[in-house]
Design an enzyme around this catalytic site. Sequence first.
Site, PDB file in Angstrom:
ATOM      1  N   HIS A 166       0.833  -1.212   0.000  1.00 30.56           N
ATOM      2  CA  HIS A 166       0.000   0.000   0.000  1.00 30.56           C
ATOM      3  C   HIS A 166       0.872   1.269   0.000  1.00 30.56           C
ATOM      4  O   HIS A 166       0.689   2.153  -0.844  1.00 30.56           O
ATOM      5  CB  HIS A 166      -0.903  -0.029   1.239  1.00 30.56           C
ATOM      6  CG  HIS A 166      -1.820   1.144   1.370  1.00 30.56           C
ATOM      7  ND1 HIS A 166      -3.131   1.101   0.958  1.00 30.56           N
ATOM      8  CD2 HIS A 166      -1.619   2.394   1.866  1.00 30.56           C
ATOM      9  CE1 HIS A 166      -3.698   2.275   1.188  1.00 30.56           C
ATOM     10  NE2 HIS A 166      -2.804   3.080   1.748  1.00 30.56           N
ATOM     11  N   GLU A 167       1.818   1.348   0.919  1.00 27.73           N
ATOM     12  CA  GLU A 167       2.643   2.568   1.002  1.00 27.73           C
ATOM     13  C   GLU A 167       3.532   2.706  -0.232  1.00 27.73           C
ATOM     14  O   GLU A 167       3.729   3.818  -0.729  1.00 27.73           O
ATOM     15  CB  GLU A 167       3.483   2.575   2.294  1.00 27.73           C
ATOM     16  CG  GLU A 167       2.661   2.586   3.584  1.00 27.73           C
ATOM     17  CD  GLU A 167       1.626   3.716   3.696  1.00 27.73           C
ATOM     18  OE1 GLU A 167       1.719   4.711   2.944  1.00 27.73           O
ATOM     19  OE2 GLU A 167       0.705   3.589   4.527  1.00 27.73           O
ATOM     20  N   HIS A 226       1.576   4.274  -2.888  1.00 30.35           N
ATOM     21  CA  HIS A 226       1.523   5.742  -2.769  1.00 30.35           C
ATOM     22  C   HIS A 226       2.797   6.381  -3.342  1.00 30.35           C
ATOM     23  O   HIS A 226       2.729   7.434  -3.969  1.00 30.35           O
ATOM     24  CB  HIS A 226       1.385   6.163  -1.305  1.00 30.35           C
ATOM     25  CG  HIS A 226      -0.018   6.055  -0.765  1.00 30.35           C
ATOM     26  ND1 HIS A 226      -1.127   6.462  -1.461  1.00 30.35           N
ATOM     27  CD2 HIS A 226      -0.478   5.600   0.438  1.00 30.35           C
ATOM     28  CE1 HIS A 226      -2.211   6.269  -0.721  1.00 30.35           C
ATOM     29  NE2 HIS A 226      -1.853   5.724   0.424  1.00 30.35           N
TER      30      HIS A 226
HETATM   31 ZN   LIG Z   1      -3.000   5.065   2.058  1.00 25.31          ZN
END
Ligand SMILES: [Zn+2]
Length: 177
Positions: free
Chosen positions: A130-131, A134
Amino acid sequence: MKRLHLLPIGNIAGGLLMQLAPALAQTFRLPCEILPHRLDPEFALHGERQQYHSSQLLQRMQGWVQPHSWRVLGVAEVDLYIPILTFVFGEAQIGGPCGIVSSHRLRQELYGFAPDQKVCFERLLKEAVHELGHTLDLTHCDDYRCAMASSHAVEWIDLKEPTFCVSCHARIFEAVP
Ligand SMILES: [Zn+2]
Ligand SMILES: [Zn+2]
Protein backbone atom coordinates in the site's frame (compact mmCIF):
# COMPACT_ATOMS: atom_id res chain seq x y z
CA MET A 1 18.95 -2.18 -12.16
CA LYS A 2 17.35 -0.13 -9.41
CA ARG A 3 16.53 -1.84 -6.13
CA LEU A 4 13.89 -1.58 -3.49
CA HIS A 5 15.72 -0.96 -0.24
CA LEU A 6 14.27 -1.97 3.12
CA LEU A 7 15.56 0.11 6.02
CA PRO A 8 15.19 -1.50 9.46
CA ILE A 9 13.90 1.02 12.02
CA GLY A 10 14.50 0.31 15.70
CA ASN A 11 14.28 -3.31 16.81
CA ILE A 12 12.21 -4.71 13.94
CA ALA A 13 12.67 -8.49 13.77
CA GLY A 14 15.11 -9.62 11.07
CA GLY A 15 12.85 -12.56 10.26
CA LEU A 16 9.98 -10.27 9.22
CA LEU A 17 12.30 -8.34 6.88
CA MET A 18 13.68 -11.54 5.36
CA GLN A 19 10.11 -12.63 4.59
CA LEU A 20 9.09 -9.22 3.30
CA ALA A 21 11.99 -8.76 0.86
CA PRO A 22 11.23 -11.64 -1.57
CA ALA A 23 7.47 -10.97 -1.43
CA LEU A 24 7.95 -7.30 -2.36
CA ALA A 25 10.53 -8.21 -5.03
CA GLN A 26 7.92 -10.44 -6.63
CA THR A 27 5.14 -7.85 -6.45
CA PHE A 28 7.18 -4.97 -7.85
CA ARG A 29 9.34 -7.10 -10.17
CA LEU A 30 12.70 -5.79 -9.05
CA PRO A 31 15.41 -6.82 -6.60
CA CYS A 32 14.77 -6.02 -2.95
CA GLU A 33 17.60 -5.66 -0.45
CA ILE A 34 17.69 -5.11 3.30
CA LEU A 35 20.05 -2.21 4.06
CA PRO A 36 22.85 -3.06 6.51
CA HIS A 37 21.96 -0.05 8.69
CA ARG A 38 19.33 0.60 11.30
CA LEU A 39 17.58 3.91 11.88
CA ASP A 40 17.16 4.69 15.57
CA PRO A 41 13.65 6.22 15.85
CA GLU A 42 14.11 7.80 19.30
CA PHE A 43 14.48 11.37 17.94
CA ALA A 44 10.89 11.11 16.63
CA LEU A 45 9.37 9.99 19.95
CA HIS A 46 6.58 12.18 21.31
CA GLY A 47 6.97 12.03 25.10
CA GLU A 48 3.30 12.38 26.01
CA ARG A 49 1.86 10.25 23.24
CA GLN A 50 4.61 7.62 23.54
CA GLN A 51 4.36 7.33 19.76
CA TYR A 52 6.75 8.10 16.93
CA HIS A 53 6.12 10.84 14.36
CA SER A 54 6.14 9.00 11.03
CA SER A 55 6.67 12.17 8.93
CA GLN A 56 9.85 12.96 10.88
CA LEU A 57 11.08 9.41 10.31
CA LEU A 58 10.31 9.72 6.57
CA GLN A 59 12.27 12.97 6.49
CA ARG A 60 15.27 11.36 8.17
CA MET A 61 15.09 8.41 5.77
CA GLN A 62 16.02 10.67 2.82
CA GLY A 63 19.64 10.22 3.94
CA TRP A 64 19.44 6.52 3.03
CA VAL A 65 18.28 7.06 -0.54
CA GLN A 66 21.08 5.95 -2.85
CA PRO A 67 21.49 6.45 -6.59
CA HIS A 68 20.44 2.84 -7.18
CA SER A 69 17.48 2.98 -4.78
CA TRP A 70 14.18 2.59 -6.57
CA ARG A 71 12.33 3.27 -3.32
CA VAL A 72 13.35 3.08 0.34
CA LEU A 73 10.80 1.48 2.65
CA GLY A 74 11.36 1.88 6.39
CA VAL A 75 10.06 -1.04 8.44
CA ALA A 76 9.43 -0.29 12.11
CA GLU A 77 7.92 -1.98 15.17
CA VAL A 78 7.15 1.20 17.08
CA ASP A 79 3.74 2.90 17.21
CA LEU A 80 3.55 5.56 14.48
CA TYR A 81 1.41 8.71 14.41
CA ILE A 82 0.87 11.93 12.54
CA PRO A 83 -0.49 14.86 14.56
CA ILE A 84 -4.03 14.80 13.09
CA LEU A 85 -4.57 11.06 13.69
CA THR A 86 -4.42 8.81 16.75
CA PHE A 87 -2.14 6.43 14.86
CA VAL A 88 -1.06 5.36 11.37
CA PHE A 89 -0.10 1.91 10.07
CA GLY A 90 2.32 3.66 7.73
CA GLU A 91 2.95 6.77 5.65
CA ALA A 92 4.50 7.51 2.28
CA GLN A 93 5.78 10.36 0.19
CA ILE A 94 3.43 10.58 -2.78
CA GLY A 95 5.54 10.04 -5.86
CA GLY A 96 8.49 8.80 -3.79
CA PRO A 97 11.11 8.05 -2.80
CA CYS A 98 10.32 6.92 0.77
CA GLY A 99 7.61 5.06 2.64
CA ILE A 100 7.35 3.63 6.12
CA VAL A 101 5.28 0.88 7.72
CA SER A 102 5.10 -0.48 11.26
CA SER A 103 4.16 -3.90 12.58
CA HIS A 104 3.10 -2.42 15.93
CA ARG A 105 -0.68 -2.31 15.40
CA LEU A 106 -0.70 -5.35 13.10
CA ARG A 107 0.06 -7.82 15.90
CA GLN A 108 -2.80 -9.98 17.11
CA GLU A 109 -1.69 -9.64 20.75
CA LEU A 110 -2.52 -5.92 20.64
CA TYR A 111 -6.18 -6.90 20.23
CA GLY A 112 -6.22 -9.58 22.92
CA PHE A 113 -5.55 -12.60 20.67
CA ALA A 114 -2.70 -15.09 20.75
CA PRO A 115 0.38 -13.98 18.78
CA ASP A 116 0.23 -15.09 15.14
CA GLN A 117 3.31 -14.38 13.06
CA LYS A 118 1.63 -15.41 9.83
CA VAL A 119 -1.22 -12.93 10.31
CA CYS A 120 1.22 -10.18 11.30
CA PHE A 121 3.38 -10.82 8.23
CA GLU A 122 0.41 -10.84 5.86
CA ARG A 123 -0.82 -7.51 7.23
CA LEU A 124 2.67 -6.02 7.06
CA LEU A 125 3.05 -7.11 3.44
CA LYS A 126 -0.29 -5.54 2.50
CA GLU A 127 0.61 -2.27 4.20
CA ALA A 128 4.08 -2.28 2.60
CA VAL A 129 2.51 -2.77 -0.85
CA HIS A 130 0.00 0.00 0.00
CA GLU A 131 2.64 2.57 1.00
CA LEU A 132 4.85 1.69 -1.96
CA GLY A 133 1.76 2.19 -4.13
CA HIS A 134 1.52 5.74 -2.77
CA THR A 135 5.20 6.34 -3.66
CA LEU A 136 4.13 5.46 -7.22
CA ASP A 137 1.45 8.18 -7.12
CA LEU A 138 -1.45 5.80 -6.50
CA THR A 139 -4.30 7.18 -4.41
CA HIS A 140 -6.83 5.18 -2.38
CA CYS A 141 -8.92 2.66 -4.28
CA ASP A 142 -12.64 1.89 -3.85
CA ASP A 143 -12.08 -1.85 -4.39
CA TYR A 144 -11.91 -3.22 -0.82
CA ARG A 145 -9.78 -6.17 -1.99
CA CYS A 146 -7.13 -3.93 -3.60
CA ALA A 147 -3.92 -3.20 -1.66
CA MET A 148 -4.69 0.51 -2.23
CA ALA A 149 -7.99 0.36 -0.29
CA SER A 150 -7.65 2.60 2.77
CA SER A 151 -7.75 0.78 6.10
CA HIS A 152 -8.14 2.33 9.51
CA ALA A 153 -8.44 -0.99 11.35
CA VAL A 154 -6.82 -4.41 10.97
CA GLU A 155 -10.18 -5.97 10.07
CA TRP A 156 -10.11 -3.94 6.86
CA ILE A 157 -6.52 -4.90 6.15
CA ASP A 158 -7.54 -8.55 6.49
CA LEU A 159 -10.12 -8.08 3.71
CA LYS A 160 -7.48 -6.81 1.28
CA GLU A 161 -5.17 -8.78 -0.97
CA PRO A 162 -1.43 -8.01 -0.97
CA THR A 163 -1.83 -7.16 -4.66
CA PHE A 164 -3.35 -4.39 -6.78
CA CYS A 165 -6.68 -4.46 -8.59
CA VAL A 166 -6.58 -4.46 -12.39
CA SER A 167 -6.83 -0.69 -12.64
CA CYS A 168 -4.15 0.11 -10.00
CA HIS A 169 -1.94 -2.63 -11.43
CA ALA A 170 -2.09 -1.07 -14.88
CA ARG A 171 -1.04 2.30 -13.49
CA ILE A 172 1.81 0.82 -11.43
CA PHE A 173 3.41 -1.18 -14.16
CA GLU A 174 3.59 1.81 -16.43
CA ALA A 175 5.58 3.46 -13.63
CA VAL A 176 7.97 0.65 -12.72
CA PRO A 177 11.10 0.74 -14.89
ZN1 LIG B 1 -3.00 5.07 2.06
ZN1 LIG C 1 -7.07 -0.63 -6.84
